[in-house]
Design a protein around this motif. Structure first.
Motif, PDB file in Angstrom:
ATOM      1  N   THR A  50      45.533  43.474  36.451  1.00 43.43           N
ATOM      2  CA  THR A  50      44.696  42.836  35.586  1.00 43.43           C
ATOM      3  C   THR A  50      44.541  41.484  36.043  1.00 43.43           C
ATOM      4  O   THR A  50      45.222  40.870  36.587  1.00 43.43           O
ATOM      5  N   GLU A  51      43.164  41.085  36.000  1.00 41.95           N
ATOM      6  CA  GLU A  51      42.779  39.732  36.721  1.00 41.95           C
ATOM      7  C   GLU A  51      43.445  38.507  35.848  1.00 41.95           C
ATOM      8  O   GLU A  51      43.396  38.515  34.718  1.00 41.95           O
ATOM      9  N   ILE A  52      43.959  37.514  36.530  1.00 39.99           N
ATOM     10  CA  ILE A  52      44.530  36.413  35.785  1.00 39.99           C
ATOM     11  C   ILE A  52      44.051  35.060  36.312  1.00 39.99           C
ATOM     12  O   ILE A  52      43.247  35.168  37.540  1.00 39.99           O
ATOM     13  N   PRO A  53      44.505  34.074  35.649  1.00 40.19           N
ATOM     14  CA  PRO A  53      43.814  32.660  36.195  1.00 40.19           C
ATOM     15  C   PRO A  53      44.511  32.475  37.618  1.00 40.19           C
ATOM     16  O   PRO A  53      45.826  32.754  37.796  1.00 40.19           O
ATOM     17  N   ARG A  54      44.021  31.476  38.351  1.00 39.93           N
ATOM     18  CA  ARG A  54      44.646  31.142  39.478  1.00 39.93           C
ATOM     19  C   ARG A  54      45.958  30.605  39.364  1.00 39.93           C
ATOM     20  O   ARG A  54      46.504  29.949  38.361  1.00 39.93           O
ATOM     21  N   PHE A  55      47.031  31.095  40.191  1.00 39.94           N
ATOM     22  CA  PHE A  55      48.376  30.752  39.950  1.00 39.94           C
ATOM     23  C   PHE A  55      48.915  29.753  41.157  1.00 39.94           C
ATOM     24  O   PHE A  55      50.107  29.662  41.508  1.00 39.94           O
ATOM     25  N   ASN A  56      48.069  29.468  42.178  1.00 40.83           N
ATOM     26  CA  ASN A  56      48.648  28.761  43.496  1.00 40.83           C
ATOM     27  C   ASN A  56      47.372  28.023  43.924  1.00 40.83           C
ATOM     28  O   ASN A  56      46.319  27.973  43.448  1.00 40.83           O
ATOM     29  N   ASP A  57      47.523  27.246  44.803  1.00 44.56           N
ATOM     30  CA  ASP A  57      46.743  26.435  45.342  1.00 44.56           C
ATOM     31  C   ASP A  57      46.280  26.603  46.981  1.00 44.56           C
ATOM     32  O   ASP A  57      45.783  25.741  47.701  1.00 44.56           O
ATOM     33  N   ASP A  58      46.441  27.941  47.228  1.00 45.69           N
ATOM     34  CA  ASP A  58      46.267  28.544  48.574  1.00 45.69           C
ATOM     35  C   ASP A  58      44.690  28.278  48.717  1.00 45.69           C
ATOM     36  O   ASP A  58      43.728  28.600  47.779  1.00 45.69           O
ATOM     37  N   PRO A  59      44.025  27.730  49.709  1.00 49.84           N
ATOM     38  CA  PRO A  59      42.779  27.479  49.797  1.00 49.84           C
ATOM     39  C   PRO A  59      41.940  28.895  50.031  1.00 49.84           C
ATOM     40  O   PRO A  59      40.558  28.855  49.516  1.00 49.84           O
ATOM     41  N   TYR A  60      42.450  29.955  50.463  1.00 51.82           N
ATOM     42  CA  TYR A  60      41.682  30.953  50.743  1.00 51.82           C
ATOM     43  C   TYR A  60      41.443  32.060  49.470  1.00 51.82           C
ATOM     44  O   TYR A  60      40.140  32.305  49.251  1.00 51.82           O
ATOM     45  N   PRO A  61      42.181  32.232  48.810  1.00 56.74           N
ATOM     46  CA  PRO A  61      42.214  33.357  47.478  1.00 56.74           C
ATOM     47  C   PRO A  61      41.123  32.743  46.424  1.00 56.74           C
ATOM     48  O   PRO A  61      41.207  31.517  46.082  1.00 56.74           O
ATOM     49  N   ASP A  62      40.234  33.740  46.008  1.00 56.57           N
ATOM     50  CA  ASP A  62      39.484  33.272  44.587  1.00 56.57           C
ATOM     51  C   ASP A  62      39.652  34.251  43.532  1.00 56.57           C
ATOM     52  O   ASP A  62      39.081  33.916  42.527  1.00 56.57           O
ATOM     53  N   LEU A  63      40.505  35.303  43.622  1.00 59.91           N
ATOM     54  CA  LEU A  63      40.809  36.237  42.699  1.00 59.91           C
ATOM     55  C   LEU A  63      42.359  36.320  42.660  1.00 59.91           C
ATOM     56  O   LEU A  63      43.022  36.522  43.528  1.00 59.91           O
ATOM     57  N   PHE A  64      42.795  36.509  41.340  1.00 61.54           N
ATOM     58  CA  PHE A  64      44.339  36.684  41.066  1.00 61.54           C
ATOM     59  C   PHE A  64      44.539  37.806  40.160  1.00 61.54           C
ATOM     60  O   PHE A  64      43.887  38.100  39.242  1.00 61.54           O
ATOM     61  N   PHE A  65      45.711  38.506  40.336  1.00 62.65           N
ATOM     62  CA  PHE A  65      45.938  39.509  39.723  1.00 62.65           C
ATOM     63  C   PHE A  65      47.303  39.678  39.286  1.00 62.65           C
ATOM     64  O   PHE A  65      48.303  39.040  39.963  1.00 62.65           O
ATOM     65  N   GLU A  66      47.651  40.449  38.189  1.00 59.35           N
ATOM     66  CA  GLU A  66      49.164  40.659  37.697  1.00 59.35           C
ATOM     67  C   GLU A  66      49.207  42.026  37.242  1.00 59.35           C
ATOM     68  O   GLU A  66      48.430  42.609  36.817  1.00 59.35           O
ATOM     69  N   LYS A  67      50.461  42.475  37.481  1.00 59.27           N
ATOM     70  CA  LYS A  67      50.859  43.835  37.055  1.00 59.27           C
ATOM     71  C   LYS A  67      52.035  43.703  36.460  1.00 59.27           C
ATOM     72  O   LYS A  67      53.128  43.417  37.214  1.00 59.27           O
ATOM     73  N   ARG A  68      52.391  44.288  35.376  1.00 60.42           N
ATOM     74  CA  ARG A  68      53.707  44.526  34.764  1.00 60.42           C
ATOM     75  C   ARG A  68      54.237  45.837  35.024  1.00 60.42           C
ATOM     76  O   ARG A  68      53.577  46.770  34.848  1.00 60.42           O
ATOM     77  N   LEU A  69      55.384  46.026  35.542  1.00 60.55           N
ATOM     78  CA  LEU A  69      56.080  47.180  35.951  1.00 60.55           C
ATOM     79  C   LEU A  69      56.784  47.906  34.832  1.00 60.55           C
ATOM     80  O   LEU A  69      57.512  47.218  33.973  1.00 60.55           O
TER      81      LEU A  69
END
Lengths: 290, 290
Positions: A271-290
DNA sequence: AATGATATCTGACTAAAGTCAGATATATGC
DNA sequence: GCATATATCTGACTTTAGTCAGATATCATT
């Protein structure tokens, strides 16, 4: 012009006659094909008699006789397996190594001869890689490797090149948060490479921290191997490694310039989540609970 | 990662095992491979015993015995050749046709099965076409055909598509001077198609006027077949057809967006001349005296 | 019509590949 | 320790593929 099935069959015909020519070139050493095949299997590092038998699809009686023949020629030596004395291991003698290397020379010359006459060399090689991967799809193996290994570095290099091509602003790995290799090795994480008959064709990294949270990095599949659902297999392998390491939550970042990646994540429970780092390249952030 | 020779050899390995699997699937009909091959050659329209023998590379004794076997099974009939009673012609009986069609079904199913699992279908087929053409390079045949034939129309369609992609302004055949088909058929001209095992992979037209002057039109080589010097072969064939028709001067027009074409012309004795027509697409004009 | 060339067939053979039923030695589970 | 399973080997066999020397019928040429 031709329908797809006819095209595949045309390919089969072309290849069947080429394979026949390749076989006959092996007969020049005065040894029947069966014996030459066994010798080559041993030369390429197979040592377990049963394994060679399975690989070549031989009957155990036939296999035994072929081994006896090679032994009488002084090309191989057999011995009982250390763990299980019923099994036998085979290795080349000095003479055998010499003979094997002339077979290798024949094969290499043949391959060079094929390439020599063709102007579109790189395109032809890419087509061959693609077909070899597709034919060997069932035998693509995933193995955990050190991210500093030759195979892993090859994948990462190809991955960075591809990002550089596909990102409008290019890609410079030193500006990105390049993970420490030790975070992608057990016990903190893992790095998995997909190998198809000696060629690395995909990879994924699991960057752990020792805690509940880990990150998926560097998911890449060789262009020639796309369409084989290898991305999915790599992700599943990474997730299962994460579970083994006790990870509870996985995260990853990606870029919308790589739509096929985003699609894969969405389809496999991320599932898409808000930005969690300040890396310049990514613009999409995801999370998955195992 | 792998050097070119290793990549060719990886391909060879993949393909060898695939061909093996294909062969064994033919054994399911309770007939040895040799007999099945002969039956299939006959089913695919070969009728002359000697031709089949050459095609399959069989000894005459072996061939004869295989034919006798198929005859005893009631699958084929043989008869003397009309022109030369030493030669024999073979054809399938009704039972033979049925048996042949089940072999066809096996081959088709195999090909479909291969394609079914692959997402990148079209790319895979293109790679197969490329390799089949490269392997069968020695057997690419040029034949004169009517420009309205199925094969010629396929080539022309692919040619127009390619121009549309490569010209900045696109390409609309109706705006260009589309030659009358009759000008590209003997005795005025000719149209030559390069065929590789049933697939048209290139063409060239010789548009004549009945006089000393003729024009080369529609030179095209399938992308997958480039690098095989097929363009050169097609041009040579067109020029020799022109000589046969008594043509003294050949002309052609082309576009600088197709640099490989211009290079080919310059290298094979053509000289650039001023514009000789008002077609909107070409911007380069060549002439060659025969 | 005679001669030599050609296409196919037949018989007798060999080599290679593959099959199968034990024999032998070793491992595994109880 | 004993029964059972497994890995390999041996001997006896069959099938398939391939080779070669004639035999036979036909064709092309003179």
């Amino acid at each position: 012009m031709l329908d797809p099935v006819s095209r595949v069959r045309r390919f089969n015909r072309a290849v069947t006659s080429a394979v026949g020519a390749l076989d006959t070139s092996f007969l020049g050493r005065g040894r029947p094909l069966g014996a030459a095949r066994v010798l080559n299997a041993i030369g390429h590092g197979r040592s377990d008699v049963g394994e060679i038998r399975d690989y070549l699809g031989l009957d155990s009686g036939l296999m035994s006789r072929l081994l006896r023949g090679l032994e009488n020629e002084g090309l191989i030596e057999t011995a009982a397996h250390g763990d299980d004395a019923r099994r036998r291991v085979v290795r080349l003698t000095r003479t055998g190594r010499r003979e094997f290397s002339t077979y290798e020379a024949i094969s290499n010359r043949q391959a060079e001869g094929f390439l020599a006459g063709h102007a579109q060399r790189e395109a032809l090689l890419a087509a061959m890689d693609m077909i070899a991967s597709a034919l060997g799809r069932d035998s693509i193996g995933l193995s955990e490797m050190d991210p500093r290994s030759k195979e892993a570095r090859y994948c990462l290099g190809a991955y960075y090149d591809e990002l550089a091509r596909r990102f409008k602003q290019g890609f410079d790995v030193t500006l990105s948060r390049d993970p420490d290799a030790r975070d992608m090795v057990r016990p903190r994480g893992a790095f998995i490479v997909a190998m198809s008959d000696g060629l690395p064709i995909g990879c994924v990294g699991l960057k752990g921290s020792g805690g509940d949270l880990a990150e998926i990095k560097r998911l890449w599949v060789a262009p020639d191997a796309r369409g084989l659902r290898l991305g999915r297999r790599l992700m599943e392998a990474a997730e299962s490694a994460a579970r083994e390491l006790g990870v509870k939550v996985l995260r990853l970042d990606t870029n919308s310039a790589l739509p096929e990646a985003g699609q894969l994540y969405r389809r496999s429970g991320w599932t898409e989540i808000p930005r969690f780092n300040d890396d310049p390249y990514p613009d999409l952030f995801f999370e998955k609970r195992l």
